[in-house]
Design an enzyme around this catalytic site. Structure first.
Site, mmCIF file in Angstrom:
data_model
loop_
_atom_site.group_PDB
_atom_site.id
_atom_site.type_symbol
_atom_site.label_atom_id
_atom_site.label_comp_id
_atom_site.label_asym_id
_atom_site.label_seq_id
_atom_site.Cartn_x
_atom_site.Cartn_y
_atom_site.Cartn_z
ATOM 1 N N ASP A 1 -4.380 -20.576 -11.441
ATOM 2 C CA ASP A 1 -3.883 -20.273 -10.242
ATOM 3 C C ASP A 1 -5.300 -19.989 -8.991
ATOM 4 O OD1 ASP A 1 -5.645 -18.136 -11.176
ATOM 5 O OD2 ASP A 1 -3.866 -16.646 -11.207
ATOM 6 N N HIS B 1 -8.069 -18.635 -9.524
ATOM 7 C CA HIS B 1 -8.800 -17.467 -9.434
ATOM 8 C C HIS B 1 -10.395 -17.838 -9.956
ATOM 9 C CE1 HIS B 1 -7.680 -16.843 -14.042
ATOM 10 N NE2 HIS B 1 -8.927 -17.071 -13.929
ATOM 11 N N GLU C 1 -7.751 -12.653 -8.933
ATOM 12 C CA GLU C 1 -6.635 -13.142 -8.828
ATOM 13 C C GLU C 1 -6.182 -13.329 -7.607
ATOM 14 O OE1 GLU C 1 -5.312 -14.302 -11.427
ATOM 15 O OE2 GLU C 1 -5.982 -13.273 -13.240
ATOM 16 N N ASP D 1 -17.558 -10.696 -15.681
ATOM 17 C CA ASP D 1 -16.516 -9.848 -16.156
ATOM 18 C C ASP D 1 -16.160 -9.528 -17.542
ATOM 19 O OD1 ASP D 1 -15.640 -12.459 -16.949
ATOM 20 O OD2 ASP D 1 -14.013 -12.639 -15.709
HETATM 21 P P1 PGA Z 1 -10.917 -21.910 -18.839
HETATM 22 O O1 PGA Z 1 -10.813 -20.574 -17.695
HETATM 23 O O2 PGA Z 1 -12.451 -22.205 -18.615
HETATM 24 O O3 PGA Z 1 -10.834 -21.406 -20.209
HETATM 25 O O4 PGA Z 1 -10.007 -23.020 -18.086
HETATM 26 C C1 PGA Z 1 -11.312 -20.429 -16.710
HETATM 27 C C2 PGA Z 1 -10.800 -19.493 -15.769
HETATM 28 O O5 PGA Z 1 -9.525 -18.937 -16.084
HETATM 29 O O6 PGA Z 1 -11.533 -18.791 -15.071
#
Ligand code: PGA
Length: 284
Positions: free
Chosen positions: A136, A138, A143, A67
């Site tokens: 959450d 995702h 999301e 992304d």
């Molecule tokens: P993080 O984020 O590795 O910074 O915990 C993971 C994500 O939100 O996909």
């Protein structure tokens, strides 16, 4: 799903890096799917170290990132382009033409998403997709509520994500409100997935992903339908798993089993391709 629990972040990152290195060793022209975020940073550091110590050649690999934010030029320090250059591409000495990131600056964002999917196809598909999980549940910017069959598209960022990112920008109007992201359907097409989680803050989504039902409310749970997903966490992130002892037992008992799916090398063996072929031949 192959669930693995390591003592801490360093051990988990090293195990993940060894798996990615094995893909490149067996398939020097591998197509790597990459993720940003704090979780894979340790894996990237270990991978650079392995490449140096073992002289592992990355000159033929191709990479695709999950992304990118809308409206951030590649040179912007908060862009995922900048993150990847800093944490992986420079360390591995990858040439720009080996790497593919969605452009959040494209004049036609929808066309950019179509182009990206086409490029993945032309490269022969992703061999291993590295993933982190959000608090959450995702994956990428998919999301809760995202279609589990979704393709690369323009997505509205969660209000929480916009609020969390505000600290990185001088003016509120500069904080990205949308991003371009692979869809869950795109991710599920990778020949193998490697998802990582560290820390107590990920314990709940991690348990929902592994033990919970497959639901768009936890996009990562779609990986239960993937034929070869390795899920590695530290003990803190594993603390809410219902069958933790069983997962540890299975991991110990499978120490002599291959880590990579046979269809990494022989695409014909991919159960999804076989199913598609038999569908096509019965339609003839
Ligand atoms: P993080 O984020 O590795 O910074 O915990 C993971 C994500 O939100 O996909």
């Amino acid at each position: 799903m192959f669930v693995k629990v390591e003592q801490d972040y360093a051990a988990m990152s090293e195990r993940g890096a060894r798996i990615v290195a094995e893909v490149v060793r067996q398939k020097p022209h591998a197509v790597l799917g990459l993720a940003t975020g704090s979780t894979p940073e340790g894996l990237y550091r270990c991978l650079i170290q392995i490449a140096r110590e073992q002289n592992l050649d990355f000159s033929q690999v191709t990479t695709f990132n999950l992304d990118e934010y809308e409206g951030l030029p590649a040179g912007h320090p908060q862009s995922y382009h900048a993150f990847m250059n800093e944490h992986l591409f420079e360390g591995l000495g990858l040439r720009k033409e080996q790497t593919n990131l969605l452009s959040g600056m494209a004049s036609d964002l929808a066309a950019e998403c179509v182009r990206f999917e086409e490029k993945i196809r032309q490269a022969g598909g992703i061999d291993i997709q590295i993933l982190g999980i959000g608090g959450d549940g995702h994956i990428a910017f998919c999301e809760p509520g995202s279609s589990l069959g979704g393709r690369t598209s323009v997505v509205a960022l969660h209000t929480q994500t916009i609020a969390d990112n505000a600290r990185f920008f001088e003016r509120t109007e500069d904080v990205p409100r949308r991003a371009l992201s692979m869809g869950v359907g795109t991710i599920l097409e990778a020949r193998m997935c490697l998802i990582l989680a560290k820390g107590e803050g990920k314990a709940e989504p991690w348990a929902n992903m592994i033990d919970g039902p497959v639901t768009s409310q936890v996009p990562a749970s779609a990986l239960q339908l993937h034929p070869w997903t390795i899920a590695i966490s530290d003990t803190a992130a594993a603390s809410k798993l219902k069958n933790l002892d069983y997962y540890r037992h299975v991991d110990r008992e499978s120490a002599d089993q291959p880590v990579l799916p046979p269809w990494i090398m022989q695409t014909d063996l991919d159960p999804r391709r076989q199913a598609e072929r038999s569908r096509l031949s019965s339609a003839e």
